[in-house]
Design an enzyme around this catalytic site. Structure first.
Site, PDB file in Angstrom:
ATOM      1  N   HIS A 143       0.869  -1.193   0.000  1.00 20.56           N
ATOM      2  CA  HIS A 143       0.000   0.000   0.000  1.00 20.56           C
ATOM      3  C   HIS A 143       0.902   1.237   0.000  1.00 20.56           C
ATOM      4  CE1 HIS A 143      -2.717   2.983   1.898  1.00 20.56           C
ATOM      5  NE2 HIS A 143      -3.726   2.208   1.541  1.00 20.56           N
ATOM      6  N   ASP A 175       3.294  -4.659   7.673  1.00 15.07           N
ATOM      7  CA  ASP A 175       2.071  -3.863   7.619  1.00 15.07           C
ATOM      8  C   ASP A 175       0.899  -4.808   7.889  1.00 15.07           C
ATOM      9  OD1 ASP A 175      -0.223  -2.528   6.899  1.00 15.07           O
ATOM     10  OD2 ASP A 175       0.574  -1.692   5.041  1.00 15.07           O
ATOM     11  N   GLN A 219      -4.416  -5.003   6.981  1.00 14.06           N
ATOM     12  CA  GLN A 219      -5.488  -5.858   6.477  1.00 14.06           C
ATOM     13  C   GLN A 219      -5.560  -7.178   7.243  1.00 14.06           C
ATOM     14  OE1 GLN A 219      -7.786  -5.080   4.259  1.00 14.06           O
ATOM     15  NE2 GLN A 219      -6.941  -3.131   3.602  1.00 14.06           N
ATOM     16  N   LYS A 249     -10.107  -0.265  10.559  1.00  9.87           N
ATOM     17  CA  LYS A 249     -10.372  -1.526   9.854  1.00  9.87           C
ATOM     18  C   LYS A 249     -10.703  -2.641  10.847  1.00  9.87           C
ATOM     19  CE  LYS A 249      -7.009  -0.406   6.243  1.00  9.87           C
ATOM     20  NZ  LYS A 249      -7.764   0.274   5.194  1.00  9.87           N
ATOM     21  N   CYS A 285      -4.696   2.597  -3.647  1.00  9.89           N
ATOM     22  CA  CYS A 285      -3.433   3.041  -3.029  1.00  9.89           C
ATOM     23  C   CYS A 285      -2.334   2.011  -3.231  1.00  9.89           C
ATOM     24  CB  CYS A 285      -3.606   3.319  -1.533  1.00  9.89           C
ATOM     25  SG  CYS A 285      -4.618   4.730  -1.176  1.00  9.89           S
TER      26      CYS A 285
END
Ligand code: PLP
Length: 406
Positions: free
Chosen positions: A122, A199, A202, A225, A364
């Protein structure tokens, strides 16, 4: 027990209509909806318990501080982070990665040093490294995914050279849904003496995450999220890395003492949390994590795996739909185009008329889109409250698009 009806009942927005149709919310990869307990916690925090944290000795400040600080331990438990001292509270992953770039990477990098990234990052895990490229002459080394959208850990490890200072990879692609074997990447990178930033924006909402088992040096999560408020989040930082970081932002709370000529800093993690934080957002995030942990991350993952298989089979049945990413580790994120059809924006507009919310665009992740050779996709991304019936609504709406555009 995973009770889907009870869970759906917990999210008030799911019972509303959009354009005269029941809402089918499939834009969870962008941001998830909030359960009533989180909405209530936000209301209570503002209506009954609001004050600034840390500095006050009065009752409301004490309550707010206890609630706010209590979230650190919840996040540590959610991520199996060992200690709450390894958790820096922030506004989300974007802030977390920018902090690592400024506070940890910049002071130890010079021209020609390298950062290894996967092509499916991202922009939040790309642009902070471009800053170092622009400002210091750092080199970004890209590792591609294969035709199925898999990232081979060995390829990432092989990209690490004598000048590599950091590997930064996503745990789960926000476009392809691929879940990356970050544990293997951490093991291989550490064997070469290189830290790894993961990261977790998600992944953390879809599966149990154990940062200790993964061996990550940095692991970022983002509250909105995770069924929590926007403007909340955290980054796990391993103790050795925490000790290496210089302060990020300067201001109140991150200091112990300030004089005309000197400043001494607070202990970590407070040293990296300047200014008034997102008090109520963070309190809301804590309630969202409790909500998820009560249901159980294993149960959530099992429900979503069923949903993912069902959606995959139904989408595979539409031979005019091209789903991007066919990894065996794919989670419930489906980015797709339609053969000979209109732009992703047009498809998303038609779906919206049917009450179906999906994202359309480049998500993104422009380097990935260039790599897979697609200008824009629609993305249907699922959450714990989605159902196979909603997959059917999506498929019916796609069939309508096909009729309209072909
Ligand atoms: N990383 C990934 C994989 C994401 O999907 C996102 C958000 O879409 C981010 C980072 C940025 O998160 P935030 O905007 O919440 O900081």
């Amino acid at each position: 027990m995973f009770d889907i009806l009870k869970i759906r009942d917990d999210f008030p927005i799911l019972s509303r209509q959009v354009n005269g149709k029941p809402l089918v919310y499939l834009d969870n990869g962008a941001s998830a909806q909030k359960p009533q307990v989180v909405i209530d916690a936000i209301n209570t925090a503002y209506a009954e318990e609001y004050a600034n944290v840390h500095r006050g000795l009065h009752t409301l400040s004490t309550i707010a501080t206890e609630k706010y600080e209590g979230v650190r331990a919840k996040i540590a438990r959610f991520l199996n982070a060992g200690s709450e001292d390894n958790i820096i509270l922030n506004s989300g992953t974007t802030e977390g990665i920018n902090m690592v770039s400024y506070a940890w990477a910049a002071p130890r990098m010079q021209a020609g040093d390298e950062i290894v990234l996967s092509i499916m990052e991202h922009h939040a895990n790309i642009v902070p490294w471009h800053f170092l490229r622009e400002r210091l002459g750092v080199v970004i080394k890209w590792v591609d995914v294969d035709a199925k959208g898999d990232l081979d850990p060995e390829a990432v490890i092989a990209a690490i050279g004598p000048k590599t200072k950091l590997v930064a990879v996503t745990h789960m692609s926000n476009v392809l849904g691929t879940v990356v074997d970050v544990k293997a990447i951490c093991a291989g990178a550490h064997a070469k003496g290189v830290p790894v930033l993961v990261d977790g924006s998600q992944s953390s909402v879809h599966m149990p995450v154990d940062v200790t088992d993964i061996g990550a040096d940095f692991y970022g999560i983002t509250g909105h999220k995770l069924y929590g408020p926007s403007g909340s989040g955290a980054i796990y930082v391993a103790p050795d890395r925490m000790a290496e970081m210089r302060p990020f932002m300067g201001g109140g709370d991150m200091i112990r003492d300030v004089t005309r000529d000197t400043v001494t800093y607070n202990d970590a993690p407070m040293k990296f949390e300047a200014g008034t934080p997102g008090i109520v957002q963070t309190i809301g995030l804590g309630v969202a994590l409790d909500y998820m942990m009560d249901i159980g991350m294993g149960a959530i993952a099992a429900h979503e795996a069923d949903l993912c298989n069902y959606a995959r089979n139904r989408l595979d049945g539409l031979n005019w739909v091209n789903v991007q990413g066919q990894s065996a580790t794919k989670g419930a994120i489906f980015s797709f185009t339609m053969q000979g059809a209109a732009h992703a924006h047009d498809i998303s507009t038609v779906l919206d008329k049917k009450g179906v919310a999906v994202r359309a665009g480049t998500h993104c992740a422009m380097p990935l889109m260039e790599h897979i050779g697609v200008g824009a996709t629609c993305r249907a991304s699922f959450a714990m409250y989605n159902t196979t019936d909603e997959v059917d609504v999506l498929i019916d709406a796609l069939e309508l698009c096909h009729d309209l555009f072909s």
